[in-house]
Design an enzyme around this catalytic site. Structure first.
Site, PDB file in Angstrom:
ATOM      1  N   TYR A 100       0.808  -1.222   0.000  1.00 16.25           N
ATOM      2  CA  TYR A 100       0.000   0.000   0.000  1.00 16.25           C
ATOM      3  C   TYR A 100       0.843   1.275   0.000  1.00 16.25           C
ATOM      4  CZ  TYR A 100      -3.541   3.474   0.536  1.00 16.25           C
ATOM      5  OH  TYR A 100      -4.316   4.581   0.321  1.00 16.25           O
ATOM      6  N   ARG A 108       1.213  -8.633  -5.117  1.00 13.12           N
ATOM      7  CA  ARG A 108       0.400  -8.372  -3.928  1.00 13.12           C
ATOM      8  C   ARG A 108       0.712  -7.025  -3.289  1.00 13.12           C
ATOM      9  NH1 ARG A 108      -2.725 -12.328  -1.140  1.00 13.12           N
ATOM     10  NH2 ARG A 108      -2.535 -14.395  -2.050  1.00 13.12           N
ATOM     11  N   LYS A 163      12.786 -14.866  -1.017  1.00 12.78           N
ATOM     12  CA  LYS A 163      11.685 -15.628  -1.608  1.00 12.78           C
ATOM     13  C   LYS A 163      11.221 -14.818  -2.810  1.00 12.78           C
ATOM     14  CE  LYS A 163       6.969 -17.304  -0.888  1.00 12.78           C
ATOM     15  NZ  LYS A 163       5.778 -17.311  -0.007  1.00 12.78           N
TER      16      LYS A 163
END
Length: 296
Positions: free
Chosen positions: A111, A142, A165
């Protein structure tokens, strides 16, 4: 403290069994035990798949502490401790360290995003506060922010930044990261459909959703690759692709929650804004699970 590989092979991005009363610890414990019995190499607690974003602060901490105690050093426990508030991520990371987590998974800030300079400062601040190795979690789909390959050059020398990751889906980017810092940090695939491609450029394995359902088989996929049976590993990657696609036919962890409930690990219960899987998608998922030998 030197940077050692946290795990090689498969870490399950574990679901958090929930019901209307909160975390279902009976099934959570059973799931942890089953995963370890099946030969999993590590467990990630309170990541995306663990619905960390809708757990209360107390639930998040309690789940990490419970998993550490339940695993009892049988496998490394990697705690999801990231966030878009650096001070909170530092606090959660310190907590995970204090209760015995073996590593922390720290996601890019969602965000509010960040510049690349902001990412360097945020990850460095969290790493400075940690007593265990960090896995940086790059998932721009995401969070809306990507860790550029060149940014890893500024982070890779930190003694507590051990791995990434990589879930950008961008293989070209992964190759570039490995070229720049592959001798300093480990890479894990964050996408189950790219396990073999990531290992082929030097990756150490996968942080997996698939291994919730098929832990032993996902470990075998990686073992074959590391033992030199690249063709056998690639065949498994392709054989499991329809199931992987079914597990991502709706946003994760909606499908894997349905799968695990079907396998007897608690209720198919999600917190809003996530909702249970649509029936047509669920039938396709269960069909693939049966095809591959799931006991449902």
């Amino acid at each position: 403290m030197s940077k050692n590989t946290i795990f090689k092979g498969v870490a399950t991005a574990l679901i958090t069994p929930l019901n209307e009363n909160g975390i279902d610890y009976e099934n959570f414990g059973r799931l942890i035990d089953w995963q370890i019995e099946q030969g999993i190499n590590a467990l990630v607690i309170c990541g995306t798949t663990g619905e960390a974003s809708t757990l209360t602060d107390k639930e998040h901490k309690d789940a990490i502490e419970f998993a550490v105690k339940r695993a009892d050093k049988r496998v490394p426990i990697i705690a999801g401790t990231g966030g878009n508030d650096t001070a909170y991520a530092v606090s959660l990371t310190k907590f995970a360290c204090s209760v015995g987590a073996d590593a922390c998974l720290v996601v890019t800030p969602y965000y509010n995003k960040a510049t690349q300079n902001g990412l360097v400062k945020m990850f460095t601040t969290i790493a400075d506060a940690s007593t265990v190795p960090l896995i940086l979690y790059n998932i721009p789909g995401r969070t809306g922010v990507n860790i550029a390959p060149e940014t890893f050059v500024k982070l890779a020398d930190h003694p507590m930044i051990a791995a990434v990751k990589e879930a950008s889906g961008n293989i070209s980017q992964c190759v570039k990261i490995m070229q720049l810092v592959g001798d300093k940090i480990d890479m894990y695939s964050g996408n189950d459909d790219q396990i073999v491609p990531i290992m082929s450029i030097g990756g150490k394995g996968v942080i997996s959703v698939l291994s919730n359902v098929f832990p032993k088989e996902t470990v075998e996929l990686c073992r074959r690759f590391f033992d030199g049976d690249v063709a056998g590993s690639a065949k498994m990657q392709l054989d499991y692709l329809p199931l992987i696609n079914a597990l991502f036919s709706e946003v994760n962890p909606i499908p894997v929650k349905a799968a695990m409930a079907k396998m007897g690990f608690g209720e198919n219960f999600l917190r809003l804004p996530l909702t249970p899987m649509e029936e047509a998608h669920a039938e396709a998922l269960y069909s693939e699970m049966k095809r591959l030998g799931a006991d449902i």
